[in-house]
Design a protein around this motif. Structure first.
Motif, PDB file in Angstrom:
ATOM      1  N   ASP A   1       0.311 -17.228  26.190  1.00 40.72           N
ATOM      2  CA  ASP A   1       1.508 -17.750  25.519  1.00 40.72           C
ATOM      3  C   ASP A   1       2.771 -17.160  26.125  1.00 40.72           C
ATOM      4  O   ASP A   1       3.778 -17.854  26.305  1.00 40.72           O
ATOM      5  N   GLU A   2       2.724 -15.845  26.427  1.00 40.61           N
ATOM      6  CA  GLU A   2       3.889 -15.192  27.017  1.00 40.61           C
ATOM      7  C   GLU A   2       4.167 -15.746  28.411  1.00 40.61           C
ATOM      8  O   GLU A   2       5.326 -15.966  28.787  1.00 40.61           O
TER       9      GLU A   2
ATOM     10  N   SER B   1       7.404 -19.056  32.027  1.00 38.69           N
ATOM     11  CA  SER B   1       7.445 -20.189  32.945  1.00 38.69           C
ATOM     12  C   SER B   1       8.526 -21.178  32.517  1.00 38.69           C
ATOM     13  O   SER B   1       9.272 -21.712  33.355  1.00 38.69           O
ATOM     14  N   SER B   2       8.618 -21.420  31.203  1.00 41.50           N
ATOM     15  CA  SER B   2       9.624 -22.353  30.694  1.00 41.50           C
ATOM     16  C   SER B   2      11.042 -21.833  30.952  1.00 41.50           C
ATOM     17  O   SER B   2      11.924 -22.581  31.384  1.00 41.50           O
ATOM     18  N   GLU B   3      11.234 -20.515  30.704  1.00 41.75           N
ATOM     19  CA  GLU B   3      12.547 -19.921  30.930  1.00 41.75           C
ATOM     20  C   GLU B   3      12.911 -19.954  32.419  1.00 41.75           C
ATOM     21  O   GLU B   3      14.060 -20.223  32.784  1.00 41.75           O
TER      22      GLU B   3
ATOM     23  N   LYS C   1       3.447 -18.727  29.509  1.00 41.05           N
ATOM     24  CA  LYS C   1       4.007 -20.075  29.340  1.00 41.05           C
ATOM     25  C   LYS C   1       5.484 -20.008  28.980  1.00 41.05           C
ATOM     26  O   LYS C   1       6.297 -20.806  29.456  1.00 41.05           O
ATOM     27  N   GLN C   2       5.839 -19.043  28.108  1.00 39.33           N
ATOM     28  CA  GLN C   2       7.234 -18.892  27.721  1.00 39.33           C
ATOM     29  C   GLN C   2       8.088 -18.483  28.909  1.00 39.33           C
ATOM     30  O   GLN C   2       9.178 -19.029  29.140  1.00 39.33           O
TER      31      GLN C   2
END
Length: 632
Positions: free
Chosen positions: A534-535, A540-542, A537-538
């Motif tokens: 989850d971290e 990656s989005s940022e 993915k976060q």
């Protein structure tokens, strides 16, 4: 259908091979250089596979100077002498040709091209078609309805790529008939051979003159008609040079040699002798390319030579009685070798298809457990039953076990609930310690070089490319012979490699450091590394948002949208539109390597943004997006 003769330009192919393959990447375990020998052999065998000639012969340049040197001292005078790294391989190249029982033609005073031209003429007179294999385009003048020329790849092409020239191909390339190519060179010259040609006549003018008048002789017969006047004046003052150039460029077809087709039969060679030579040169990968021999094939690996029963009764273990007998035998053997057949080269994803075992040299077994197809009896036992019966022997640390690339086999078995203990010999690790510089550490390579066994490659069973299947889709009978041979070869290698390790005083290193490390690495890989998906993915989005922001600012500074990740578009923006100083170039344009951009930091604010964009893009694709996909 007409018979076919293949003529090999030995020197031309040797040069092509030497410069196409890196010298330092091809040598035997004894240090003998082999890049030219390997490349020559590869081209030769590839050509035989493609063309399937009935006859083959090889020509070489003689050591002495030719009639061309006598007529023109500067002929090829600018060429550097043959490099010593290549010279040392020429005898081996000739040895390969002789061992294949191909006649060698070599005549003082003539080049290999002349011998090829003479042999091709004689073949045509006998109604035999000819394909010439050469790296020299001079031979294109010999192309006719009966003669083709094959030029192998190399340099800027893929090495194995070859171009076959027919008459139409030569016309398309030069705009003239093949037999007029010597006249073409008489006019334009040839820098590679130091043929002078006619100064002032370029390729286009030469082509037009030959198309209109024909040969050099015919051009001079119509000299007063030649246009433009510049070309006419050039020809007027250089007639002798033009005729000299044609003589130098013309391949002789009347050299003092005789074609004896019976001596040139393609399959008339001793495969066993070639096998021994290729083993010495460590060319196992070329064995599958050898043409069929009239004297029979080399003996393939004889499975279960010491077995008391016929091999077909021992290969596949397909009922409980056979399995019980095998388990009993495993408990009595001083060491057994194991190998697994699976559906993938990734041990963490592979499904178990079968287990092969060898209890002594020549005695091997295969237990199918995951085949999806059946070729009739025998059937396969349930996997759980097989693993339960094998477990006492496999998990007993007092029973020594051998494997090739053992970590793979042990990982697959552990994932399927079977722990292997007592592993004391990995033949791949042993081979690396003994010869770390050798090119191949695969089981087939080692069996061939150290045991003299020619084993079938797995592609014989599962195919290649799009048509490739997994071992699970192979019939049990076919898989059994292949898999049991692997276990048998592994066991045979143990004594050989142990002897070599001890003679090199490496046994303690192997036993006390390398082999225990297999278990350590296995446990590490099975344990894995914890990931906070989850971290990631976060992050990656940022990072995606920041990359988008950087792209916008870069495109604003450039004055228009473009693909920031395209080195070609980026080069045009930086060096053509923004006018930044060019630091380096590539074959296709401007270099935008990181070190080049670092030098340009002070030239424009766009550079810092591009470097950050690259860094973040790399981090995102390599780690943030890729690591979650590796979670098992």
């Amino acid at each position: 259908m007409a018979k076919k003769l293949m003529l090999i330009d030995g020197h031309a192919l040797a040069y092509r091979a030497f410069f196409a393959l890196p010298v330092d990447a091809f040598s035997t375990s004894e240090g003998e250089l082999t890049n030219a020998v390997y490349g020559f052999s590869l081209i030769l065998l590839h050509a035989l596979q493609e063309e399937k000639p009935d006859y083959v012969a090889v020509t070489f340049d003689a050591a002495a100077e030719t009639f061309r040197h006598e007529e023109y001292e500067e002929y090829k005078a600018h060429r550097p002498p043959m490099r010593e790294e290549m010279r040392s391989q020429m005898d081996r190249i000739r040895q390969v040709v002789r061992t294949l029982n191909m006649p060698i033609f070599e005549v003082e005073g003539y080049e290999a091209d002349d011998l090829i031209g003479s042999l091709a003429r004689q073949a045509s007179e006998e109604g035999v078609e000819t394909v010439i294999v050469t790296g020299d385009n001079d031979a294109l003048q010999l192309v006719s309805p009966q003669v083709e020329v094959m030029t192998p790849g190399g340099y800027s092409q893929r090495f194995s790529e070859a171009k076959l020239f027919h008459e139409e191909d030569v016309r398309e390339k030069y705009g003239i008939e093949p037999h007029l190519l010597a006249d073409y060179k008489a006019l334009v010259g040839d820098k590679s051979d130091n043929i002078p040609g006619v100064a002032g006549i370029g390729e286009k003018t030469a082509q037009q003159l030959i198309q209109k008048y024909g040969t050099v002789e015919e051009i001079y017969e119509h000299l007063d008609e030649v246009e433009p006047s510049r070309a006419r004046k050039a020809l007027e003052g250089q007639k002798e040079q033009a005729f000299l150039s044609k003589r130098l460029a013309t391949i002789v077809t009347e050299a003092p040699i005789t074609l004896e087709l019976e001596r040139c039969r393609t399959g008339d060679y001793d495969r066993q002798a070639v096998t021994e030579l290729f083993r010495e040169l460590e060319f196992r990968s070329l064995m599958q390319r050898l043409p069929e021999s009239e004297h029979g094939q080399a003996t393939q690996m004889t499975f279960f030579a010491e077995a008391s029963s016929p091999a077909e009764e021992l290969l596949a273990v397909t009922n409980e009685e056979q399995l019980s007998a095998l388990v009993s035998e495993l408990g009595q053997t001083p060491r057994f070798a194991l190998d697994v057949e699976t559906t993938s080269t990734d041990a963490m994803k592979a499904d178990l298809v079968g287990i092969s075992l060898a209890t002594k040299p020549g005695r091997g077994f295969y237990i199918p457990v995951g085949h999806l197809v059946s070729d009739g009896p025998p059937r396969q036992l349930p996997m759980e039953l097989v693993l339960d019966r094998l477990r006492p022997m496999f998990e007993d640390p007092q029973i020594p076990k051998a494997a090739h690339n053992a970590k793979y086999d042990l990982t697959v078995l552990k994932r399927h609930g079977l722990e292997v203990r007592g592993l004391d010999f990995d033949t791949m690790i042993a081979a690396y310690l003994v010869e770390p510089s050798r090119r191949g550490f695969g089981l087939k390579d080692l069996a061939w070089s150290k045991l003299g066994l020619e084993m079938a490659p797995i592609t014989d069973l599962i195919g290649r490319g799009r048509d490739q299947v997994t071992m699970a889709q192979v019939a049990i009978g076919d898989a059994a012979a292949y898999a049991a041979a692997d276990a048998d070869a592994t066991l045979r290698l143990v004594d050989v490699l142990e002897g070599e390790l001890r003679s090199r005083e490496q046994w303690d290193l192997f036993r006390d450091v390398e082999m225990p490390l297999v278990r350590v690495l296995l446990d590490m890989e099975m344990t894995g590394v914890a990931l906070d998906v989850d971290e990631l993915k976060q992050l990656s989005s940022e990072m995606y948002q920041r990359i988008q922001e950087l792209e916008g600012r870069i495109q604003t500074l450039a004055g228009h949208p473009f693909n920031v990740s395209s080195t070609q578009q980026l080069g045009e923006v930086l060096f053509e539109e923004l006018g930044l100083p060019v630091k380096a170039r590539t074959k296709t344009g401007y270099s935008t390597r990181a070190d080049v951009l670092e030098e340009l930091r002070s030239e424009h604010e766009i550079i810092d943004l591009i470097l950050e964009h690259r860094q973040l893009t790399k981090l995102k694709s390599t780690y943030l997006d890729s690591l979650p996909l590796l979670v098992n």
